[in-house]
Write a protein that holds these residues in place. Structure first.
Motif, PDB file in Angstrom:
ATOM      1  N   ALA A 183      -3.295  -5.536  16.540  1.00 15.80           N
ATOM      2  CA  ALA A 183      -1.885  -5.450  16.161  1.00 15.80           C
ATOM      3  C   ALA A 183      -1.748  -4.768  14.797  1.00 15.80           C
ATOM      4  O   ALA A 183      -1.918  -5.411  13.757  1.00 15.80           O
ATOM      5  N   PRO A 184      -1.447  -3.467  14.788  1.00 10.41           N
ATOM      6  CA  PRO A 184      -1.287  -2.756  13.517  1.00 10.41           C
ATOM      7  C   PRO A 184       0.000  -3.140  12.799  1.00 10.41           C
ATOM      8  O   PRO A 184       0.986  -3.544  13.424  1.00 10.41           O
ATOM      9  N   GLY A 185      -0.037  -2.966  11.496  1.00 14.16           N
ATOM     10  CA  GLY A 185       1.181  -3.011  10.708  1.00 14.16           C
ATOM     11  C   GLY A 185       1.766  -1.605  10.643  1.00 14.16           C
ATOM     12  O   GLY A 185       1.755  -0.875  11.631  1.00 14.16           O
ATOM     13  N   VAL A 186       2.257  -1.214   9.481  1.00 15.54           N
ATOM     14  CA  VAL A 186       2.824   0.122   9.312  1.00 15.54           C
ATOM     15  C   VAL A 186       1.696   1.097   8.985  1.00 15.54           C
ATOM     16  O   VAL A 186       1.018   0.953   7.964  1.00 15.54           O
ATOM     17  N   ILE A 187       1.498   2.077   9.864  1.00 24.71           N
ATOM     18  CA  ILE A 187       0.387   3.010   9.734  1.00 24.71           C
ATOM     19  C   ILE A 187       0.923   4.410   9.432  1.00 24.71           C
ATOM     20  O   ILE A 187       1.865   4.881  10.071  1.00 24.71           O
ATOM     21  N   GLU A 188       0.301   5.060   8.474  1.00 23.87           N
ATOM     22  CA  GLU A 188       0.740   6.390   8.062  1.00 23.87           C
ATOM     23  C   GLU A 188       0.073   7.438   8.949  1.00 23.87           C
ATOM     24  O   GLU A 188      -1.078   7.806   8.745  1.00 23.87           O
ATOM     25  N   THR A 189       0.803   7.905   9.942  1.00 21.93           N
ATOM     26  CA  THR A 189       0.299   8.912  10.871  1.00 21.93           C
ATOM     27  C   THR A 189       0.851  10.280  10.497  1.00 21.93           C
ATOM     28  O   THR A 189       1.552  10.434   9.487  1.00 21.93           O
ATOM     29  N   GLU A 190       0.576  11.278  11.344  1.00 20.56           N
ATOM     30  CA  GLU A 190       1.034  12.631  11.054  1.00 20.56           C
ATOM     31  C   GLU A 190       2.555  12.747  11.065  1.00 20.56           C
ATOM     32  O   GLU A 190       3.108  13.733  10.563  1.00 20.56           O
ATOM     33  N   GLU A 191       3.257  11.748  11.609  1.00 22.69           N
ATOM     34  CA  GLU A 191       4.713  11.782  11.588  1.00 22.69           C
ATOM     35  C   GLU A 191       5.246  11.788  10.159  1.00 22.69           C
ATOM     36  O   GLU A 191       6.336  12.313   9.890  1.00 22.69           O
ATOM     37  N   PHE A 192       4.475  11.208   9.253  1.00 22.57           N
ATOM     38  CA  PHE A 192       4.890  11.187   7.855  1.00 22.57           C
ATOM     39  C   PHE A 192       4.900  12.600   7.263  1.00 22.57           C
ATOM     40  O   PHE A 192       5.597  12.862   6.285  1.00 22.57           O
ATOM     41  N   GLU A 193       4.116  13.503   7.848  1.00 22.00           N
ATOM     42  CA  GLU A 193       4.036  14.867   7.325  1.00 22.00           C
ATOM     43  C   GLU A 193       5.294  15.663   7.629  1.00 22.00           C
ATOM     44  O   GLU A 193       5.602  16.626   6.920  1.00 22.00           O
ATOM     45  N   THR A 194       6.014  15.287   8.686  1.00 26.53           N
ATOM     46  CA  THR A 194       7.210  16.032   9.081  1.00 26.53           C
ATOM     47  C   THR A 194       8.514  15.313   8.729  1.00 26.53           C
ATOM     48  O   THR A 194       9.588  15.883   8.865  1.00 26.53           O
ATOM     49  N   GLY A 242      -1.258   1.506   6.087  1.00 21.68           N
ATOM     50  CA  GLY A 242      -2.567   1.661   6.691  1.00 21.68           C
ATOM     51  C   GLY A 242      -2.812   3.079   7.187  1.00 21.68           C
ATOM     52  O   GLY A 242      -1.919   3.919   7.202  1.00 21.68           O
ATOM     53  N   ARG A 243      -4.053   3.318   7.592  1.00 18.55           N
ATOM     54  CA  ARG A 243      -4.458   4.611   8.133  1.00 18.55           C
ATOM     55  C   ARG A 243      -4.968   4.437   9.565  1.00 18.55           C
ATOM     56  O   ARG A 243      -5.498   3.374   9.901  1.00 18.55           O
ATOM     57  N   PRO A 244      -4.845   5.463  10.402  1.00 18.04           N
ATOM     58  CA  PRO A 244      -5.345   5.356  11.771  1.00 18.04           C
ATOM     59  C   PRO A 244      -6.808   4.952  11.858  1.00 18.04           C
ATOM     60  O   PRO A 244      -7.199   4.188  12.749  1.00 18.04           O
ATOM     61  N   ASP A 245      -7.638   5.444  10.945  1.00 23.57           N
ATOM     62  CA  ASP A 245      -9.065   5.104  11.005  1.00 23.57           C
ATOM     63  C   ASP A 245      -9.311   3.620  10.730  1.00 23.57           C
ATOM     64  O   ASP A 245     -10.329   3.066  11.169  1.00 23.57           O
ATOM     65  N   GLU A 246      -8.364   2.965  10.057  1.00 19.23           N
ATOM     66  CA  GLU A 246      -8.524   1.536   9.798  1.00 19.23           C
ATOM     67  C   GLU A 246      -8.204   0.708  11.039  1.00 19.23           C
ATOM     68  O   GLU A 246      -8.774  -0.370  11.239  1.00 19.23           O
ATOM     69  N   ILE A 247      -7.317   1.199  11.875  1.00 17.15           N
ATOM     70  CA  ILE A 247      -7.102   0.576  13.176  1.00 17.15           C
ATOM     71  C   ILE A 247      -8.316   0.852  14.065  1.00 17.15           C
ATOM     72  O   ILE A 247      -8.785  -0.022  14.805  1.00 17.15           O
ATOM     73  N   GLY A 275      -9.587 -12.798  23.986  1.00 19.89           N
ATOM     74  CA  GLY A 275      -8.275 -13.425  23.954  1.00 19.89           C
ATOM     75  C   GLY A 275      -7.609 -13.407  22.591  1.00 19.89           C
ATOM     76  O   GLY A 275      -6.567 -14.044  22.405  1.00 19.89           O
ATOM     77  N   GLU A 276      -8.167 -12.640  21.668  1.00 22.25           N
ATOM     78  CA  GLU A 276      -7.673 -12.668  20.300  1.00 22.25           C
ATOM     79  C   GLU A 276      -6.702 -11.532  19.998  1.00 22.25           C
ATOM     80  O   GLU A 276      -6.782 -10.453  20.587  1.00 22.25           O
ATOM     81  N   THR A 277      -5.817 -11.791  19.058  1.00 24.50           N
ATOM     82  CA  THR A 277      -4.994 -10.746  18.451  1.00 24.50           C
ATOM     83  C   THR A 277      -5.481 -10.551  17.029  1.00 24.50           C
ATOM     84  O   THR A 277      -5.435 -11.471  16.208  1.00 24.50           O
ATOM     85  N   ILE A 278      -6.013  -9.370  16.751  1.00 24.17           N
ATOM     86  CA  ILE A 278      -6.499  -9.060  15.410  1.00 24.17           C
ATOM     87  C   ILE A 278      -5.428  -8.244  14.685  1.00 24.17           C
ATOM     88  O   ILE A 278      -5.116  -7.107  15.071  1.00 24.17           O
ATOM     89  N   HIS A 279      -4.843  -8.850  13.663  1.00 21.96           N
ATOM     90  CA  HIS A 279      -3.803  -8.151  12.888  1.00 21.96           C
ATOM     91  C   HIS A 279      -4.448  -7.261  11.843  1.00 21.96           C
ATOM     92  O   HIS A 279      -5.201  -7.734  10.986  1.00 21.96           O
ATOM     93  N   VAL A 280      -4.162  -5.983  11.937  1.00 21.25           N
ATOM     94  CA  VAL A 280      -4.677  -5.018  10.963  1.00 21.25           C
ATOM     95  C   VAL A 280      -3.455  -4.446  10.249  1.00 21.25           C
ATOM     96  O   VAL A 280      -2.926  -3.396  10.627  1.00 21.25           O
ATOM     97  N   ASP A 281      -2.962  -5.209   9.275  1.00 21.17           N
ATOM     98  CA  ASP A 281      -1.652  -4.889   8.705  1.00 21.17           C
ATOM     99  C   ASP A 281      -1.613  -4.947   7.179  1.00 21.17           C
ATOM    100  O   ASP A 281      -0.536  -4.924   6.585  1.00 21.17           O
ATOM    101  N   GLY A 282      -2.771  -5.030   6.534  1.00 23.33           N
ATOM    102  CA  GLY A 282      -2.791  -5.060   5.081  1.00 23.33           C
ATOM    103  C   GLY A 282      -2.225  -6.317   4.472  1.00 23.33           C
ATOM    104  O   GLY A 282      -1.967  -6.374   3.272  1.00 23.33           O
ATOM    105  N   GLY A 283      -2.022  -7.343   5.290  1.00 20.87           N
ATOM    106  CA  GLY A 283      -1.465  -8.594   4.785  1.00 20.87           C
ATOM    107  C   GLY A 283       0.041  -8.540   4.635  1.00 20.87           C
ATOM    108  O   GLY A 283       0.610  -9.002   3.648  1.00 20.87           O
ATOM    109  N   ILE A 284       0.720  -7.975   5.650  1.00 20.62           N
ATOM    110  CA  ILE A 284       2.169  -7.801   5.543  1.00 20.62           C
ATOM    111  C   ILE A 284       2.883  -9.158   5.634  1.00 20.62           C
ATOM    112  O   ILE A 284       2.448 -10.033   6.397  1.00 20.62           O
TER     113      ILE A 284
END
Length: 249
Positions: free
Chosen positions: A184-195, A218-223, A240-249
């Motif tokens: 479960a990602p948090g807010v990830i900075e993808t290429e959409e931020f470039e446009t 976050g970054r895609p490579d961190e997910i 059965g786990e949900t791993i939150h990768v969200d920087g502690g949001i």
């Protein structure tokens, strides 16, 4: 510690952009053989193919819209034809839109739910004959699933559904030795931020810097790091786990 996935055969949906692209490239660099898909032709597809060629290995990029059952059949058939079996399936493809609930059209609800929730159901079900003991099913969800976000009721509902799907399949497929987990990602900075407009990017960064424990997006490579862990034998007793990768949001 690096993760060695040499020889692992992995299917990743939605691999040409964003988180999916980061996952595909990380898997390839770790030694996995990857089949991934894209919905429509774009420069991102061509550049992904070039990057995979540069990394080396047995990788395939095919066109398939996972919200279309016939395309899912074709995608899984392509994986079977090329690899015979699979060691991991990564459900990454997803869509989002921002619409007030009172104005949300039924067609848009269906588009988002079909892509984010029904597609993983189809992909896992069709890929099941290619999986065996030790295989891993990984789905990319969202931190929003347990928080809720205004104007994204359809998106949040679809991502919350993935939690239930993961928990049920964990119990149903566990006796076969197949693990099922959610990232479960948090807010990830993808290429959409470039446009995006610079002022909008600055606003988002400023907001989430204040909301996350690590003070950044976050970054895609961190997910991808979490996906590699779940695809590897390092997570042999994780299911059965949900791993939150969200920087502690």
């Amino acid at each position: 510690m690096s993760v060695d996935l040499t020889g692992k055969k992995v299917l990743v949906t939605g691999g040409s952009r964003g988180i999916g692209r980061g996952v595909v490239l990380a898997l390839a660099r770790a030694g996995a053989r990857v089949v991934t898909c894209y919905r429509a032709e774009s420069p991102a597809v061509e550049s992904l193919q070039k990057e995979l060629t540069g990394i080396g290995g047995d990788h395939h990029v095919v066109q398939a819209d996972v919200s279309v059952p016939e395309d899912v059949d074709r995608l899984v058939a392509a994986a079977k034809d090329r690899f015979g079996t699979l060691d991991a399936v990564v459900n990454n493809a997803g869509v989002i839109s921002h619409i007030p609930f009172a104005e949300l059209p039924l067609d848009e609800w269906r588009r988002v739910v079909d892509t984010n929730l029904t597609a993983p159901f189809l992909v896992i079900q069709k890929a099941l004959p290619l999986l065996s003991a030790g295989s891993s099913v990984i789905t990319v969800g969202s931190r929003a699933a347990v928080v809720g976000i205004p104007m994204r009721a359809h998106y949040t509902a679809s991502k919350a559904g993935l939690i239930g799907l993961t928990r049920s399949l964990m119990k149903e497929l566990g006796p076969q030795g197949i693990r099922v987990n959610l990232v479960a990602p948090g807010v990830i900075e993808t290429e959409e931020f470039e446009t995006a407009p610079p002022e909008e990017v600055a606003r988002v960064r400023s907001r989430y810097q204040g909301l996350t424990g690590l003070g950044r997006l976050g970054r895609p490579d961190e997910i991808a790091g979490a996906v590699l862990f779940l695809a590897s034998d390092l997570s042999a007793y994780v299911t059965g786990e949900t791993i939150h990768v969200d920087g502690g949001i």
